[in-house]
Design an enzyme around this catalytic site. Structure first.
Site, PDB file in Angstrom:
ATOM      1  N   LYS A  15       0.844  -1.212   0.000  1.00  0.00           N
ATOM      2  CA  LYS A  15       0.000   0.000   0.000  1.00  0.00           C
ATOM      3  C   LYS A  15       0.873   1.253   0.000  1.00  0.00           C
ATOM      4  O   LYS A  15       0.675   2.167  -0.799  1.00  0.00           O
ATOM      5  CB  LYS A  15      -0.928   0.025   1.229  1.00  0.00           C
ATOM      6  CG  LYS A  15      -1.827  -1.190   1.364  1.00  0.00           C
ATOM      7  CD  LYS A  15      -2.703  -1.115   2.595  1.00  0.00           C
ATOM      8  CE  LYS A  15      -1.961  -1.157   3.910  1.00  0.00           C
ATOM      9  NZ  LYS A  15      -1.399  -2.461   4.275  1.00  0.00           N
ATOM     10  N   ARG A  90      -8.776   1.041   9.362  1.00  0.00           N
ATOM     11  CA  ARG A  90      -8.374  -0.343   9.614  1.00  0.00           C
ATOM     12  C   ARG A  90      -9.421  -1.085  10.432  1.00  0.00           C
ATOM     13  O   ARG A  90      -9.275  -2.284  10.661  1.00  0.00           O
ATOM     14  CB  ARG A  90      -7.039  -0.365  10.376  1.00  0.00           C
ATOM     15  CG  ARG A  90      -5.811  -0.668   9.508  1.00  0.00           C
ATOM     16  CD  ARG A  90      -4.581  -0.600  10.395  1.00  0.00           C
ATOM     17  NE  ARG A  90      -3.441  -1.304   9.883  1.00  0.00           N
ATOM     18  CZ  ARG A  90      -2.495  -0.755   9.119  1.00  0.00           C
ATOM     19  NH1 ARG A  90      -2.608   0.498   8.737  1.00  0.00           N
ATOM     20  NH2 ARG A  90      -1.450  -1.458   8.741  1.00  0.00           N
ATOM     21  N   ARG A 123       7.939 -10.790   2.222  1.00  0.00           N
ATOM     22  CA  ARG A 123       8.281  -9.380   1.994  1.00  0.00           C
ATOM     23  C   ARG A 123       8.639  -8.670   3.304  1.00  0.00           C
ATOM     24  O   ARG A 123       9.603  -7.904   3.371  1.00  0.00           O
ATOM     25  CB  ARG A 123       7.083  -8.637   1.399  1.00  0.00           C
ATOM     26  CG  ARG A 123       6.846  -8.918  -0.041  1.00  0.00           C
ATOM     27  CD  ARG A 123       5.715  -8.025  -0.501  1.00  0.00           C
ATOM     28  NE  ARG A 123       5.215  -8.443  -1.799  1.00  0.00           N
ATOM     29  CZ  ARG A 123       4.192  -7.877  -2.407  1.00  0.00           C
ATOM     30  NH1 ARG A 123       3.541  -6.894  -1.828  1.00  0.00           N
ATOM     31  NH2 ARG A 123       3.798  -8.300  -3.586  1.00  0.00           N
ATOM     32  N   ARG A 133      12.424  -1.684  11.777  1.00  0.00           N
ATOM     33  CA  ARG A 133      11.085  -1.619  12.350  1.00  0.00           C
ATOM     34  C   ARG A 133      10.872  -2.766  13.325  1.00  0.00           C
ATOM     35  O   ARG A 133      11.098  -3.926  12.988  1.00  0.00           O
ATOM     36  CB  ARG A 133      10.025  -1.667  11.237  1.00  0.00           C
ATOM     37  CG  ARG A 133       9.656  -0.297  10.719  1.00  0.00           C
ATOM     38  CD  ARG A 133       8.726  -0.363   9.547  1.00  0.00           C
ATOM     39  NE  ARG A 133       7.433  -0.997   9.837  1.00  0.00           N
ATOM     40  CZ  ARG A 133       6.374  -0.922   9.031  1.00  0.00           C
ATOM     41  NH1 ARG A 133       6.464  -0.236   7.907  1.00  0.00           N
ATOM     42  NH2 ARG A 133       5.253  -1.533   9.336  1.00  0.00           N
ATOM     43  N   ARG A 144      -0.079  -9.351  13.179  1.00  0.00           N
ATOM     44  CA  ARG A 144      -0.607  -8.356  12.229  1.00  0.00           C
ATOM     45  C   ARG A 144      -1.556  -9.002  11.218  1.00  0.00           C
ATOM     46  O   ARG A 144      -2.569  -8.420  10.850  1.00  0.00           O
ATOM     47  CB  ARG A 144       0.555  -7.659  11.504  1.00  0.00           C
ATOM     48  CG  ARG A 144       1.307  -6.701  12.416  1.00  0.00           C
ATOM     49  CD  ARG A 144       2.674  -6.355  11.898  1.00  0.00           C
ATOM     50  NE  ARG A 144       2.645  -5.525  10.708  1.00  0.00           N
ATOM     51  CZ  ARG A 144       3.711  -5.271   9.955  1.00  0.00           C
ATOM     52  NH1 ARG A 144       4.888  -5.804  10.272  1.00  0.00           N
ATOM     53  NH2 ARG A 144       3.625  -4.482   8.913  1.00  0.00           N
TER      54      ARG A 144
HETATM   55  P1  B4P Z   1       4.693  -1.638   2.087  1.00  0.00           P
HETATM   56  O1  B4P Z   1       4.315  -0.825   0.902  1.00  0.00           O
HETATM   57  O2  B4P Z   1       5.529  -0.958   3.126  1.00  0.00           O
HETATM   58  O3  B4P Z   1       3.445  -2.282   2.852  1.00  0.00           O
HETATM   59  P2  B4P Z   1       2.205  -1.621   3.520  1.00  0.00           P
HETATM   60  O4  B4P Z   1       1.085  -2.516   3.116  1.00  0.00           O
HETATM   61  O5  B4P Z   1       2.052  -0.183   3.175  1.00  0.00           O
HETATM   62  O6  B4P Z   1       2.566  -1.498   5.072  1.00  0.00           O
HETATM   63  P3  B4P Z   1       2.213  -2.122   6.472  1.00  0.00           P
HETATM   64  O7  B4P Z   1       0.775  -2.585   6.533  1.00  0.00           O
HETATM   65  O8  B4P Z   1       3.271  -3.112   6.728  1.00  0.00           O
HETATM   66  O9  B4P Z   1       2.428  -0.988   7.561  1.00  0.00           O
HETATM   67  P4  B4P Z   1       1.708   0.315   8.151  1.00  0.00           P
HETATM   68  O10 B4P Z   1       2.785   1.308   8.187  1.00  0.00           O
HETATM   69  O11 B4P Z   1       0.450   0.697   7.423  1.00  0.00           O
HETATM   70  O12 B4P Z   1       5.405  -2.914   1.506  1.00  0.00           O
HETATM   71  C1  B4P Z   1       5.948  -3.905   2.337  1.00  0.00           C
HETATM   72  C2  B4P Z   1       7.253  -4.439   1.765  1.00  0.00           C
HETATM   73  O13 B4P Z   1       7.034  -5.108   0.523  1.00  0.00           O
HETATM   74  C3  B4P Z   1       8.284  -3.343   1.455  1.00  0.00           C
HETATM   75  O14 B4P Z   1       9.540  -3.799   1.836  1.00  0.00           O
HETATM   76  C4  B4P Z   1       8.201  -3.159  -0.059  1.00  0.00           C
HETATM   77  O15 B4P Z   1       9.413  -2.755  -0.626  1.00  0.00           O
HETATM   78  C5  B4P Z   1       7.843  -4.563  -0.515  1.00  0.00           C
HETATM   79  N1  B4P Z   1       7.030  -4.581  -1.716  1.00  0.00           N
HETATM   80  C6  B4P Z   1       6.024  -3.718  -2.046  1.00  0.00           C
HETATM   81  N2  B4P Z   1       5.466  -4.067  -3.218  1.00  0.00           N
HETATM   82  C7  B4P Z   1       6.138  -5.197  -3.640  1.00  0.00           C
HETATM   83  C8  B4P Z   1       6.012  -6.045  -4.784  1.00  0.00           C
HETATM   84  N3  B4P Z   1       5.107  -5.821  -5.741  1.00  0.00           N
HETATM   85  N4  B4P Z   1       6.852  -7.113  -4.876  1.00  0.00           N
HETATM   86  C9  B4P Z   1       7.772  -7.346  -3.925  1.00  0.00           C
HETATM   87  N5  B4P Z   1       7.934  -6.589  -2.814  1.00  0.00           N
HETATM   88  C10 B4P Z   1       7.124  -5.523  -2.681  1.00  0.00           C
HETATM   89  O16 B4P Z   1       1.246  -0.081   9.647  1.00  0.00           O
HETATM   90  C11 B4P Z   1       2.146  -0.422  10.690  1.00  0.00           C
HETATM   91  C12 B4P Z   1       1.452  -0.469  12.057  1.00  0.00           C
HETATM   92  O17 B4P Z   1       0.953   0.856  12.424  1.00  0.00           O
HETATM   93  C13 B4P Z   1       0.206  -1.343  12.206  1.00  0.00           C
HETATM   94  O18 B4P Z   1       0.529  -2.704  12.449  1.00  0.00           O
HETATM   95  C14 B4P Z   1      -0.492  -0.680  13.431  1.00  0.00           C
HETATM   96  O19 B4P Z   1       0.109  -1.065  14.644  1.00  0.00           O
HETATM   97  C15 B4P Z   1      -0.251   0.796  13.211  1.00  0.00           C
HETATM   98  N6  B4P Z   1      -1.349   1.459  12.481  1.00  0.00           N
HETATM   99  C16 B4P Z   1      -1.241   2.023  11.240  1.00  0.00           C
HETATM  100  N7  B4P Z   1      -2.434   2.523  10.847  1.00  0.00           N
HETATM  101  C17 B4P Z   1      -3.312   2.271  11.870  1.00  0.00           C
HETATM  102  C18 B4P Z   1      -4.706   2.512  12.041  1.00  0.00           C
HETATM  103  N8  B4P Z   1      -5.440   3.105  11.085  1.00  0.00           N
HETATM  104  N9  B4P Z   1      -5.286   2.114  13.206  1.00  0.00           N
HETATM  105  C19 B4P Z   1      -4.583   1.534  14.162  1.00  0.00           C
HETATM  106  N10 B4P Z   1      -3.253   1.250  14.064  1.00  0.00           N
HETATM  107  C20 B4P Z   1      -2.625   1.605  12.926  1.00  0.00           C
END
Ligand code: B4P
Length: 187
Positions: A15, A90, A123, A133, A144
């Protein structure tokens, strides 16, 4: 009026990766609640002190705190031309909080990222090698993914019922996935 586009999907689905690219290409603000919370932790604010252990354990930060943080952020001028919400809502109460301010901030589109658990775990563990992290660990990832299934996945049906979802296969090349998502922004 500020149109909101929600990026919804499991942890590690990409995302954040895609939101950065889409926001820059289509001149939208990008709000990542995960990034905001990590910044609070870094600056050791009151919210950061509450959030730190929850983030590390892979649990969600309480709704009222995240909602308050998000609404304040949406009041900034850069959100006026449209905003991508990356990682919010979320939970159902978080989604409903957006309804309450709906007149000003309608959710017009929800991009649902789909990826299997094996790929997600791979990933996140890979990112953990360099991200520093506290939640990119095997134990935290398990929590998670469970939290996602229980609290966040029901939002897919919630938004499907409103007819505003588009599902994206989030496994594959980052640029190919980007091309698929960008089609939704030029319609
Ligand atoms: P990201 O792009 O970082 O993944 P994400 O889905 O955005 O992030 P995530 O859900 O982990 O964390 P968030 O900060 O929202 O990609 C992950 C990895 O994959 C990266 O290394 C990237 O390079 C790689 N990648 C991406 N696309 C790829 C592809 N096509 N092929 C291969 N590799 C690929 O949340 C973190 C924490 O914050 C939560 O657990 C919670 O505790 C808190 N939080 C955040 N929002 C909240 C909310 N609304 N309510 C309550 N708590 C919340």
């Amino acid at each position: 009026m500020t149109h909101l586009v929600v990026f919804l999907g499991p942890p590690g689905a990409g995302k954040g990766t895609q939101a950065i690219k889409i926001a820059s290409e289509f001149n939208l603000a990008h709000i990542s609640t995960g990034d905001m919370l990590r910044q609070h932790v870094k600056e050791q604010t009151d919210l950061g002190k509450i959030a730190k252990s929850l983030l590390d354990e892979g649990k969600l930060v309480p709704d009222d705190l995240v909602i308050q943080m998000l609404i304040e952020r949406l009041s900034h001028d850069d959100c006026l031309g449209g905003t991508i919400l990356d990682g919010f809502p979320r939970t159902l109460p978080q989604a409903k909080s957006l309804e309450k301010i709906n007149d000003k901030f309608p959710v017009v589109k929800v991009i649902v990222f789909e990826a299997d658990q094996e790929e997600l775990t791979k990933r996140i563990l890979l990112r953990g090698e360099t991200s520093g992290r506290g939640d990119d660990t095997e134990d935290s990832i398990r929590v998670r993914l469970e939290v996602y299934q229980k609290d966040t996945e029901p939002l897919i049906t919630y938004y499907e019922d409103k007819g505003i979802t588009t599902k994206i296969n989030a496994v594959g090349n980052v640029d190919d996935i980007y091309k698929e998502i960008s089609k939704e922004f030029i319609k």
